[in-house]
Design a protein around this motif. Structure first.
Motif, PDB file in Angstrom:
ATOM      1  N   PHE A   1       0.812  -1.213   0.000  1.00 57.97           N
ATOM      2  CA  PHE A   1       0.000   0.000   0.000  1.00 57.97           C
ATOM      3  C   PHE A   1       0.848   1.266   0.000  1.00 57.97           C
ATOM      4  CE2 PHE A   1      -3.191  -3.112   0.862  1.00 57.97           C
ATOM      5  CZ  PHE A   1      -4.305  -2.595   0.222  1.00 57.97           C
ATOM      6  N   TYR A   2       2.144   1.125   0.306  1.00 52.17           N
ATOM      7  CA  TYR A   2       3.062   2.233   0.077  1.00 52.17           C
ATOM      8  C   TYR A   2       3.149   2.516  -1.429  1.00 52.17           C
ATOM      9  CZ  TYR A   2       7.539   4.433  -0.964  1.00 52.17           C
ATOM     10  OH  TYR A   2       8.518   5.234  -1.486  1.00 52.17           O
ATOM     11  N   PHE A   3       3.290   1.436  -2.210  1.00 48.75           N
ATOM     12  CA  PHE A   3       3.320   1.615  -3.671  1.00 48.75           C
ATOM     13  C   PHE A   3       2.003   2.200  -4.162  1.00 48.75           C
ATOM     14  CE2 PHE A   3       6.626  -1.931  -3.807  1.00 48.75           C
ATOM     15  CZ  PHE A   3       7.661  -1.065  -4.113  1.00 48.75           C
ATOM     16  N   GLY A   4       0.888   1.723  -3.575  1.00 49.19           N
ATOM     17  CA  GLY A   4      -0.407   2.246  -3.966  1.00 49.19           C
ATOM     18  C   GLY A   4      -0.528   3.739  -3.712  1.00 49.19           C
ATOM     19  N   ALA A   5      -0.030   4.186  -2.563  1.00 48.59           N
ATOM     20  CA  ALA A   5      -0.088   5.613  -2.243  1.00 48.59           C
ATOM     21  C   ALA A   5       0.880   6.402  -3.118  1.00 48.59           C
ATOM     22  CB  ALA A   5       0.245   5.823  -0.768  1.00 48.59           C
ATOM     23  N   ARG A   6       2.052   5.831  -3.346  1.00 46.37           N
ATOM     24  CA  ARG A   6       3.079   6.536  -4.116  1.00 46.37           C
ATOM     25  C   ARG A   6       2.626   6.797  -5.546  1.00 46.37           C
ATOM     26  NH1 ARG A   6       9.237   4.210  -5.103  1.00 46.37           N
ATOM     27  NH2 ARG A   6       9.908   5.801  -6.594  1.00 46.37           N
ATOM     28  N   PHE A   7       1.908   5.847  -6.118  1.00 44.51           N
ATOM     29  CA  PHE A   7       1.500   5.986  -7.520  1.00 44.51           C
ATOM     30  C   PHE A   7       0.016   6.313  -7.667  1.00 44.51           C
ATOM     31  CE2 PHE A   7       5.328   3.262  -7.724  1.00 44.51           C
ATOM     32  CZ  PHE A   7       6.124   4.147  -8.439  1.00 44.51           C
ATOM     33  N   GLY A   8      -0.566   6.821  -6.594  1.00 43.90           N
ATOM     34  CA  GLY A   8      -1.897   7.406  -6.686  1.00 43.90           C
ATOM     35  C   GLY A   8      -3.021   6.444  -6.975  1.00 43.90           C
ATOM     36  N   PHE A   9      -3.012   5.272  -6.362  1.00 42.70           N
ATOM     37  CA  PHE A   9      -4.120   4.348  -6.561  1.00 42.70           C
ATOM     38  C   PHE A   9      -5.401   4.964  -5.991  1.00 42.70           C
ATOM     39  CE2 PHE A   9      -1.723   0.009  -6.743  1.00 42.70           C
ATOM     40  CZ  PHE A   9      -1.001   0.478  -7.831  1.00 42.70           C
ATOM     41  N   GLY A  10      -6.461   4.882  -6.765  1.00 43.39           N
ATOM     42  CA  GLY A  10      -7.755   5.357  -6.293  1.00 43.39           C
ATOM     43  C   GLY A  10      -8.448   4.306  -5.439  1.00 43.39           C
ATOM     44  N   LYS A  11      -9.653   4.619  -5.025  1.00 46.12           N
ATOM     45  CA  LYS A  11     -10.413   3.732  -4.142  1.00 46.12           C
ATOM     46  C   LYS A  11     -10.604   2.352  -4.755  1.00 46.12           C
ATOM     47  CE  LYS A  11     -14.875   3.336  -1.790  1.00 46.12           C
ATOM     48  NZ  LYS A  11     -16.181   4.016  -1.522  1.00 46.12           N
ATOM     49  N   ASN A  12     -10.958   2.316  -6.012  1.00 43.49           N
ATOM     50  CA  ASN A  12     -11.220   1.027  -6.670  1.00 43.49           C
ATOM     51  C   ASN A  12      -9.941   0.198  -6.805  1.00 43.49           C
ATOM     52  OD1 ASN A  12     -13.932   1.575  -6.935  1.00 43.49           O
ATOM     53  ND2 ASN A  12     -13.723   2.471  -8.987  1.00 43.49           N
ATOM     54  N   ASP A  13      -8.829   0.859  -7.129  1.00 47.89           N
ATOM     55  CA  ASP A  13      -7.558   0.137  -7.249  1.00 47.89           C
ATOM     56  C   ASP A  13      -7.106  -0.403  -5.892  1.00 47.89           C
ATOM     57  OD1 ASP A  13      -7.329   0.432  -9.958  1.00 47.89           O
ATOM     58  OD2 ASP A  13      -6.039   2.207  -9.862  1.00 47.89           O
ATOM     59  N   ARG A  14      -7.279   0.404  -4.843  1.00 50.77           N
ATOM     60  CA  ARG A  14      -6.893  -0.067  -3.506  1.00 50.77           C
ATOM     61  C   ARG A  14      -7.754  -1.258  -3.086  1.00 50.77           C
ATOM     62  NH1 ARG A  14      -7.048   5.517  -2.428  1.00 50.77           N
ATOM     63  NH2 ARG A  14      -8.928   5.238  -1.133  1.00 50.77           N
TER      64      ARG A  14
END
Length: 255
Positions: free
Chosen positions: A108-121
């Motif tokens: 989830f660090y990668f998710g935050a770093r590359f701007g994952f939205g709600k659906n991607d998370r």
């Protein structure tokens, strides 16, 4: 750790999950098929050590990175210190729990770093949640609830642990390096003492406070430890003027 930054950062949900799956495989290998090698590398006499899983399905035990803040979230620090202070099965289970937490943090660090939205998370979490945790694989528990004492273990060994909480009111029946109040203390302090006792955890193994166990307090970081986890007996503690826990004893100067 030198190996981690060399891998390209994943940018899509599928790439992050692939990275997660590779690191997970490496950690499972360390705690199962390579467990003897892993056990030997976690020498309690060495400095603070971490278990890293790599995207290549490999693993390594190494010192934490020097960069502050690190490029990636760091795994639990000092896993080697508790190795000889508890049963091997319990120690491996504890390392497995922290490895699961680290994998989620990295993903989830990668998710935050590359701007994952709600659906991607949500998609990433569902993909991760569909595979057994490392703890489940190591213990064969099949998603049974984890004992709260293990869940209570924080990363208090970490070099970025923040302010330690002082708990002088803990009242174990054994112990020398403490100044516990007697049970007959003033009623005004009894409720405070009970709260402190319930919240106390060992800085090495993460287990909750037990009144029938010997505990010792580090005079530097002010964390509490089971005597067995840091190899200190009540008799030995009587001759210690200022106790330093393994983490404080081996801590290197960091920027």
């Amino acid at each position: 750790m030198e190996g981690l930054p060399q891998h390209p950062a994943p940018r899509t949900v599928e790439e992050v999950f692939s990275d997660f799956r590779g690191r997970r495989a490496g950690l499972i290998k360390a705690l199962t098929t390579d467990v003897q090698k892993f056990y030997q590398q976690c020498d309690p006499d060495k400095e603070n050590l971490c278990l890293y899983g790599l995207p290549t399905e490999a693993w390594e035990v190494n010192l934490p990175v020097e960069e502050v803040p690190p490029e990636l979230p760091e795994p639990a620090l000092g896993i080697n210190f508790a190795r000889d202070g508890m049963a091997e099965k319990d120690w491996l289970s504890l390392v497995a729990v922290h490895s699961d937490s680290w994998l989620l943090a990295v993903a989830f660090y990668f998710g935050a770093r590359f701007g994952f939205g709600k659906n991607d998370r949500k998609k990433l979490f569902q993909m991760i949640n569909d595979v057994p945790t490392i703890f489940e694989v190591v213990t064969g528990s099949g998603r049974q609830p984890l004992n709260q004492s293990a869940l209570h273990h924080n990363s208090s060994k970490s070099k970025s642990s923040g302010k330690p909480s002082r708990q002088p009111e803990i009242n174990p029946s054994k112990g020398v390096k403490m100044s516990p109040p007697a049970k007959e203390d003033e009623e005004s302090g009894e409720e405070e003492e009970e709260d402190d006792e319930q919240g106390a955890i060992c800085g090495a193994c993460g287990d909750n406070y037990g009144a029938d166990e010997f505990w010792i307090c580090c005079d530097v970081c002010e964390r509490w430890f089971h005597g067995k986890c840091v190899k200190i007996t009540p008799a030995k503690a009587e001759h210690i003027k200022q106790y330093k826990c393994p983490s404080c004893s081996s801590k290197r100067a960091r920027v």
